[in-house]
Scaffold this active site. Structure first.
Site, PDB file in Angstrom:
ATOM      1  N   GLU A 164       0.841  -1.212   0.000  1.00 51.40           N
ATOM      2  CA  GLU A 164       0.000   0.000   0.000  1.00 51.40           C
ATOM      3  C   GLU A 164       0.868   1.251   0.000  1.00 51.40           C
ATOM      4  OE1 GLU A 164      -2.597   1.651  -0.261  1.00 51.40           O
ATOM      5  OE2 GLU A 164      -4.334   0.844   0.795  1.00 51.40           O
ATOM      6  N   ASP A 165       0.332   2.331  -0.506  1.00 48.89           N
ATOM      7  CA  ASP A 165       1.064   3.594  -0.469  1.00 48.89           C
ATOM      8  C   ASP A 165       1.015   4.217   0.929  1.00 48.89           C
ATOM      9  OD1 ASP A 165      -1.672   4.130  -0.630  1.00 48.89           O
ATOM     10  OD2 ASP A 165      -1.507   5.580  -2.265  1.00 48.89           O
ATOM     11  N   ASP A 184      -4.066   6.004   6.231  1.00 49.97           N
ATOM     12  CA  ASP A 184      -4.509   7.255   6.825  1.00 49.97           C
ATOM     13  C   ASP A 184      -5.490   6.896   7.946  1.00 49.97           C
ATOM     14  OD1 ASP A 184      -4.902  10.037   6.988  1.00 49.97           O
ATOM     15  OD2 ASP A 184      -6.420  10.054   5.442  1.00 49.97           O
ATOM     16  N   PHE A 231      -1.355  16.202   4.182  1.00 52.02           N
ATOM     17  CA  PHE A 231      -1.677  15.550   2.910  1.00 52.02           C
ATOM     18  C   PHE A 231      -0.435  15.586   2.035  1.00 52.02           C
ATOM     19  CE2 PHE A 231      -3.330  14.867  -1.304  1.00 52.02           C
ATOM     20  CZ  PHE A 231      -4.285  13.881  -1.093  1.00 52.02           C
ATOM     21  N   ARG A 288       2.407  12.410  -9.052  1.00 55.12           N
ATOM     22  CA  ARG A 288       2.877  11.059  -8.745  1.00 55.12           C
ATOM     23  C   ARG A 288       4.348  10.896  -9.111  1.00 55.12           C
ATOM     24  NH1 ARG A 288      -1.715   7.927  -7.654  1.00 55.12           N
ATOM     25  NH2 ARG A 288      -3.562   8.433  -8.853  1.00 55.12           N
TER      26      ARG A 288
HETATM   27  P1  5GP Z   1      -7.719   5.679   4.483  1.00 56.38           P
HETATM   28  O1  5GP Z   1      -8.855   4.770   4.110  1.00 56.38           O
HETATM   29  O2  5GP Z   1      -6.626   4.978   5.257  1.00 56.38           O
HETATM   30  O3  5GP Z   1      -8.209   6.901   5.207  1.00 56.38           O
HETATM   31  O4  5GP Z   1      -7.131   6.251   3.138  1.00 56.38           O
HETATM   32  C1  5GP Z   1      -6.306   5.497   2.360  1.00 56.38           C
HETATM   33  C2  5GP Z   1      -6.167   6.056   0.974  1.00 56.38           C
HETATM   34  O5  5GP Z   1      -6.415   7.480   0.936  1.00 56.38           O
HETATM   35  C3  5GP Z   1      -4.745   5.871   0.505  1.00 56.38           C
HETATM   36  O6  5GP Z   1      -4.562   4.601  -0.104  1.00 56.38           O
HETATM   37  C4  5GP Z   1      -4.571   7.035  -0.450  1.00 56.38           C
HETATM   38  O7  5GP Z   1      -5.073   6.675  -1.718  1.00 56.38           O
HETATM   39  C5  5GP Z   1      -5.441   8.118   0.144  1.00 56.38           C
HETATM   40  N1  5GP Z   1      -4.655   9.034   1.005  1.00 56.38           N
HETATM   41  C6  5GP Z   1      -4.651   9.107   2.339  1.00 56.38           C
HETATM   42  N2  5GP Z   1      -3.813  10.046   2.771  1.00 56.38           N
HETATM   43  C7  5GP Z   1      -3.234  10.565   1.674  1.00 56.38           C
HETATM   44  C8  5GP Z   1      -2.248  11.604   1.465  1.00 56.38           C
HETATM   45  O8  5GP Z   1      -1.700  12.228   2.376  1.00 56.38           O
HETATM   46  N3  5GP Z   1      -1.918  11.845   0.166  1.00 56.38           N
HETATM   47  C9  5GP Z   1      -2.474  11.191  -0.880  1.00 56.38           C
HETATM   48  N4  5GP Z   1      -2.073  11.528  -2.093  1.00 56.38           N
HETATM   49  N5  5GP Z   1      -3.403  10.221  -0.720  1.00 56.38           N
HETATM   50  C10 5GP Z   1      -3.767   9.917   0.540  1.00 56.38           C
END
Ligand code: 5GP
Length: 180
Positions: free
Chosen positions: A100-101, A104, A153, A166
């Protein structure tokens, strides 16, 4: 790249390189004897992380991809996830490592892990490049983490803002004036 939307750099390219080296060594050691490991890249943000990590894995491995969309606002996920692209592979009895990237709130990953676990893999772990512990809404810690970052972010190294940035070779904060 010069762009006023690109703010403070949180993780430099050489730090990414060094940490992914370490993760590769650790993962290869952990998976020795459980090969081939199936890496599941979560599109599109894990693009570069997955390819850099995979090249460092000195164990037999395969790769597959999933694409998911999380309902919610542009910067806040809701936990309701839609699968845009499912795996080609059947993962029953396989050793699966989700790449995963960023984690959050953890809601997207929680959904993904539940969904994949229901398919009966032999093992299922997660490797996330970035995590924002301060934002977590569910109890879920990836087995492998590259960097813990503050509640900002971020863009770059696969992470986008409205599909751009990206291609930055580092991870930077998106200037709040650029957020919509
Ligand atoms: P979560 O469900 O954990 O809140 O969000 C996960 C997804 O939200 C990540 O896989 C990513 O695609 C996006 N996301 C969350 N935080 C960031 C951030 O700081 N930057 C970017 N570009 N995407 C984020």
């Amino acid at each position: 790249m010069r762009d006023p939307a690109i703010g403070e750099i949180l993780v430099q390219a050489d730090e990414l390189n060094h940490r992914i080296d370490q993760l590769g060594t650790e993962i290869a050691r952990d998976y020795a004897g459980r090969e081939p490991v199936l890496l599941v890249g979560v599109l599109k943000g894990a693009l570069f992380f997955l390819s850099d990590l995979m090249r460092r894995l000195d164990v037999p491995c395969e790769v597959d991809f999933m694409a998911v969309a999380s309902y919610g606002s542009a910067t806040q996920s809701s936990g309701v996830v839609r699968i845009l692209k499912d795996l080609d592979a059947v993962i029953e009895d396989r050793h699966v490592l989700v790449v995963e990237d960023i984690v959050d709130s953890g809601l997207t990953l929680q959904y993904l892990v539940r969904n994949l676990r229901a398919r009966g893999p032999a093992s299922l772990e997660v490797c996330a490049l970035l995590t924002k512990p301060a934002r977590r809404q569910v109890e879920l810690e990836p087995r492998y983490v590259g960097f813990e970052i503050p509640d900002r972010f971020v863009i770059g190294y696969g992470l986008d803002h409205q599909e751009r940035y990206r291609n930055l070779p580092y991870v930077a904060v998106l200037q709040s004036s650029a957020r919509t």
